[in-house]
Design a protein around this motif. Structure first.
Motif, PDB file in Angstrom:
ATOM      1  N   GLU A 189      11.546 -89.941  49.919  1.00 55.70           N
ATOM      2  CA  GLU A 189      12.091 -91.201  50.423  1.00 55.70           C
ATOM      3  C   GLU A 189      13.507 -91.339  49.867  1.00 55.70           C
ATOM      4  OE1 GLU A 189      10.617 -93.004  52.585  1.00 55.70           O
ATOM      5  OE2 GLU A 189      11.713 -94.893  52.504  1.00 55.70           O
TER       6      GLU A 189
ATOM      7  N   ARG B 123      15.306 -96.894  48.163  1.00 56.28           N
ATOM      8  CA  ARG B 123      14.723 -97.608  49.306  1.00 56.28           C
ATOM      9  C   ARG B 123      13.568 -98.513  48.866  1.00 56.28           C
ATOM     10  NH1 ARG B 123      15.934 -99.235  54.240  1.00 56.28           N
ATOM     11  NH2 ARG B 123      17.936 -98.304  54.557  1.00 56.28           N
ATOM     12  N   LEU B 124      12.683 -97.945  48.035  1.00 54.24           N
ATOM     13  CA  LEU B 124      11.508 -98.711  47.599  1.00 54.24           C
ATOM     14  C   LEU B 124      11.706 -99.133  46.150  1.00 54.24           C
ATOM     15  CD1 LEU B 124       8.808 -96.396  49.197  1.00 54.24           C
ATOM     16  CD2 LEU B 124       9.595 -98.572  50.063  1.00 54.24           C
ATOM     17  N   TRP B 125      12.740 -99.901  45.930  1.00 55.31           N
ATOM     18  CA  TRP B 125      13.118-100.191  44.540  1.00 55.31           C
ATOM     19  C   TRP B 125      12.458-101.444  43.973  1.00 55.31           C
ATOM     20  CZ3 TRP B 125      15.617-104.824  43.615  1.00 55.31           C
ATOM     21  CH2 TRP B 125      16.095-105.480  44.767  1.00 55.31           C
TER      22      TRP B 125
ATOM     23  N   CYS C 128       2.993 -99.388  47.181  1.00 55.91           N
ATOM     24  CA  CYS C 128       2.830 -97.932  47.221  1.00 55.91           C
ATOM     25  C   CYS C 128       1.601 -97.526  46.407  1.00 55.91           C
ATOM     26  CB  CYS C 128       4.063 -97.231  46.631  1.00 55.91           C
ATOM     27  SG  CYS C 128       5.478 -97.238  47.724  1.00 55.91           S
TER      28      CYS C 128
ATOM     29  N   TRP D 236       0.018 -94.092  46.800  1.00 55.71           N
ATOM     30  CA  TRP D 236       1.248 -93.302  46.722  1.00 55.71           C
ATOM     31  C   TRP D 236       1.851 -93.402  45.321  1.00 55.71           C
ATOM     32  CZ3 TRP D 236       2.634 -89.802  50.146  1.00 55.71           C
ATOM     33  CH2 TRP D 236       2.105 -89.892  51.426  1.00 55.71           C
TER      34      TRP D 236
ATOM     35  N   GLU E  16       0.168 -93.134  55.946  1.00 53.83           N
ATOM     36  CA  GLU E  16       1.399 -92.414  55.587  1.00 53.83           C
ATOM     37  C   GLU E  16       2.375 -93.366  54.900  1.00 53.83           C
ATOM     38  OE1 GLU E  16       3.074 -89.626  55.661  1.00 53.83           O
ATOM     39  OE2 GLU E  16       1.478 -88.332  56.368  1.00 53.83           O
ATOM     40  N   LEU E  17       3.313 -92.808  54.157  1.00 50.39           N
ATOM     41  CA  LEU E  17       4.367 -93.630  53.554  1.00 50.39           C
ATOM     42  C   LEU E  17       5.173 -94.284  54.682  1.00 50.39           C
ATOM     43  CD1 LEU E  17       5.294 -94.127  50.597  1.00 50.39           C
ATOM     44  CD2 LEU E  17       7.073 -92.446  50.996  1.00 50.39           C
ATOM     45  N   HIS E  18       5.383 -93.476  55.737  1.00 48.28           N
ATOM     46  CA  HIS E  18       6.032 -94.017  56.936  1.00 48.28           C
ATOM     47  C   HIS E  18       5.057 -93.903  58.098  1.00 48.28           C
ATOM     48  CE1 HIS E  18      10.171 -95.085  56.039  1.00 48.28           C
ATOM     49  NE2 HIS E  18      10.115 -94.174  55.093  1.00 48.28           N
TER      50      HIS E  18
ATOM     51  N   VAL F  43      11.328 -96.113  62.657  1.00 46.35           N
ATOM     52  CA  VAL F  43      11.730 -96.857  61.454  1.00 46.35           C
ATOM     53  C   VAL F  43      12.080 -95.866  60.334  1.00 46.35           C
ATOM     54  CG1 VAL F  43      10.935 -98.481  59.689  1.00 46.35           C
ATOM     55  CG2 VAL F  43      10.356 -98.877  62.077  1.00 46.35           C
TER      56      VAL F  43
ATOM     57  N   TYR G 115      15.515 -94.904  60.620  1.00 46.39           N
ATOM     58  CA  TYR G 115      16.441 -95.921  60.097  1.00 46.39           C
ATOM     59  C   TYR G 115      16.601 -95.751  58.580  1.00 46.39           C
ATOM     60  CZ  TYR G 115      16.067 -98.484  64.535  1.00 46.39           C
ATOM     61  OH  TYR G 115      16.118 -98.858  65.843  1.00 46.39           O
ATOM     62  N   ALA G 116      15.488 -95.401  57.926  1.00 50.29           N
ATOM     63  CA  ALA G 116      15.535 -95.246  56.466  1.00 50.29           C
ATOM     64  C   ALA G 116      16.476 -94.113  56.068  1.00 50.29           C
ATOM     65  CB  ALA G 116      14.130 -94.969  55.932  1.00 50.29           C
TER      66      ALA G 116
ATOM     67  N   GLU H   4      19.250 -93.411  57.730  1.00 52.63           N
ATOM     68  CA  GLU H   4      20.575 -93.630  58.337  1.00 52.63           C
ATOM     69  C   GLU H   4      21.732 -93.431  57.365  1.00 52.63           C
ATOM     70  OE1 GLU H   4      20.746 -97.490  60.126  1.00 52.63           O
ATOM     71  OE2 GLU H   4      20.134 -96.725  62.080  1.00 52.63           O
TER      72      GLU H   4
END
Lengths: 103, 384
Positions: B56, B60-62, B70, B75, B97-99, B104, B107-108, B110
């Protein structure tokens, strides 16, 4: 180069907007609501959920209303509501077309 | 048996799909990813397991909420991988899934995608600069290209360009893989994490391997270029050299080494370059003490590749015989012999080629170079 705006709402995005129509929610509550509403058909993985939230905040479709410990609560903006209704109208038109064509 | 195994990473994490598939294949062999260092990936030995690994984009997943979510879904955060990613793993086959939405997911990626595009542009500019740095001095040099490659010791530096290009190819491969992965997601396709990482790994191994071999080859060439050349006076020389004796050509007993001449006027220089691993430059000058001083310079090249010989001969003729009358000669045992005459200057230039051998003679005197085919044949038949 300008920021790329959302051209189309995916199913996950649509349901995230829907989850905020009547109630402000935090991320995990949205995920639970979507799973329950779709009877498990749509599940939001953490990567997807938090990317959608970040993207929607960027696009001003939602905004953060409160931070309570680990929970960040979001609400739908006027633009978010307009975008949601626009998508509903598009989907309805699709369904109408499908019904008309179905023998 | 050691508890951990270190493996060199040929796959860049930027090649997301293949990197994840590689980690999953390792887990199936019982090698569970621990961390990444400059010296490779560290795996812990364990029971073979079906573990999903997902990269990832870093940051992003802060939030604590997202980290909690997660964990709730199984996860586990394994840490940062490289500059751009965080790694998550999940051993629960039923966990989502994580995604769960490929669009989308795209987009992560991008921001990273924009960065990669800039890297790719910088890489293309770097390649251009590198090519210009190496090629501009050659193109601007008054020496024709082939002659430069054959004669110049620094022409071996061109080999340095090849390992650089190999590394650039590797980076380009990685960036292309990332952009392909992102495009697939944008189209709504989930990239398959199948065995294609093996093919990708093999391709990724080629450029560094080629770069290493080329670098070693360059070091060998550098050693040869620096250590093999020698020079010395013709008088008393013990090494065999290809030569056409000016004394034999002149057949004049009055001629001898002129008095008071600087010692380096009758000498030989040997050079080694990758394109011509045997090169001699021999200078001779005689004097009869009454004002007649014939001179003969010999440039003798044995080329590494025979097909380079005819174009090199053409370049030498163009360079040294351009404003003279040219005559093609038929000399036995030679593929090409061209004589450039200059009556006013009382001298001749002779260009010879046979197989991978090219010889250029610059004679200043009253004799005819072509009148002694026996000496020319001997000159061309020399084998050290």
């Amino acid at each position: 180069m300008g920021r790329k705006t959302l051209e189309l709402l995916t199913e996950s995005m649509f349901y995230v907007l829907m989850s905020l129509l009547k109630e402000n929610r935090c991320g995990t509550e949205m995920a639970e609501w979507v799973q329950a509403r779709t009877k498990g058909r749509v599940r939001l993985g953490p990567g997807t959920l938090y990317t959608i939230l970040a993207k929607f905040q960027e696009e001003a479709l939602i905004q953060e209303t409160a931070v309570d410990g680990r929970r960040r609560t979001y609400t739908l903006t006027a633009e978010g509501r307009r975008r949601y209704l626009e998508e509903v109208a598009r989907l309805k038109a699709c369904l109408d077309d499908a019904e008309d064509e179905t023998p | 048996m050691r508890a951990t195994v270190r493996k060199w990473i040929y796959l860049d994490p930027i090649d997301i799909g293949h990197f994840e598939a590689w980690l999953e294949a390792m887990a199936k062999k019982g090698l569970l990813f621990e961390n990444l260092s400059y010296w490779g990936a560290v795996f812990r030995r364990g029971a073979p397991a079906s573990i999903r690994y997902r990269l990832e984009p870093a940051g992003r997943l802060w939030t604590r909420e997202s980290k909690d979510y997660c964990r709730e879904l199984g996860w586990d955060y394994l840490g940062q991988v490289g500059r751009h990613f965080e790694l998550y793993a999940n051993s629960d086959a039923n966990a989502p899934e994580l995604h769960t939405d490929s669009v989308v997911h795209s987009y992560a990626l991008e921001i990273l995608g924009k960065r990669i595009r800039w890297y790719a542009i910088a890489l293309a500019c770097l390649t251009l600069v590198l090519l210009l740095l190496f090629l501009l001095p050659i193109l601007q040099s008054p020496t024709p290209i082939l002659t430069y490659l054959v004669e110049s010791a620094s022409a071996g530096n061109l080999y340095l360009l090849l390992p650089d290009l190999a590394v650039l190819v590797m980076l380009a491969q990685t960036y292309t893989s990332f952009l392909r992965f992102q495009r697939q997601l944008q189209k709504g396709e989930y990239p398959k994490r199948d065995g294609s990482w093996r093919r990708s790994l093999r391709w990724r191994m080629l450029p560094p391997l080629a770069a290493l071999i080329l670098l070693l080859w360059y070091l060998i060439l550098l050693t040869a270029v620096l250590c093999l050349p020698w020079s010395g006076q013709l008088e008393g020389l013990s090494r065999p050299i290809p030569t056409l004796s000016l004394l034999e050509l002149e057949e004049n007993p009055a001629l001898g080494t002129p008095q008071g001449m600087p010692a380096n006027k009758n000498d030989v220089r040997f050079r080694w370059t990758p394109a011509a691993p045997e090169q001699y430059y021999i200078r001779q000058q005689l004097s009869d003490g009454a004002g007649y001083e014939p001179e003969l310079d010999i440039y003798w090249y044995r080329l590494a590749v025979p097909s380079l010989a005819p174009p090199l001969l053409d370049e030498l003729i163009e360079r040294y015989g351009g404003n003279r009358a040219l005559h093609t000669l038929n000399l036995s045992g030679l593929e090409q012999a061209v004589l450039a005459d200059n009556v006013q200057e009382n001298g001749q230039r002779l260009f010879l080629q046979n197989g991978n051998l090219v010889v250029y003679l610059d004679y200043s005197g009253q004799e005819e170079l072509s009148s002694r085919p026996d000496l020319l044949e001997k000159l061309c038949q020399f084998d050290a």
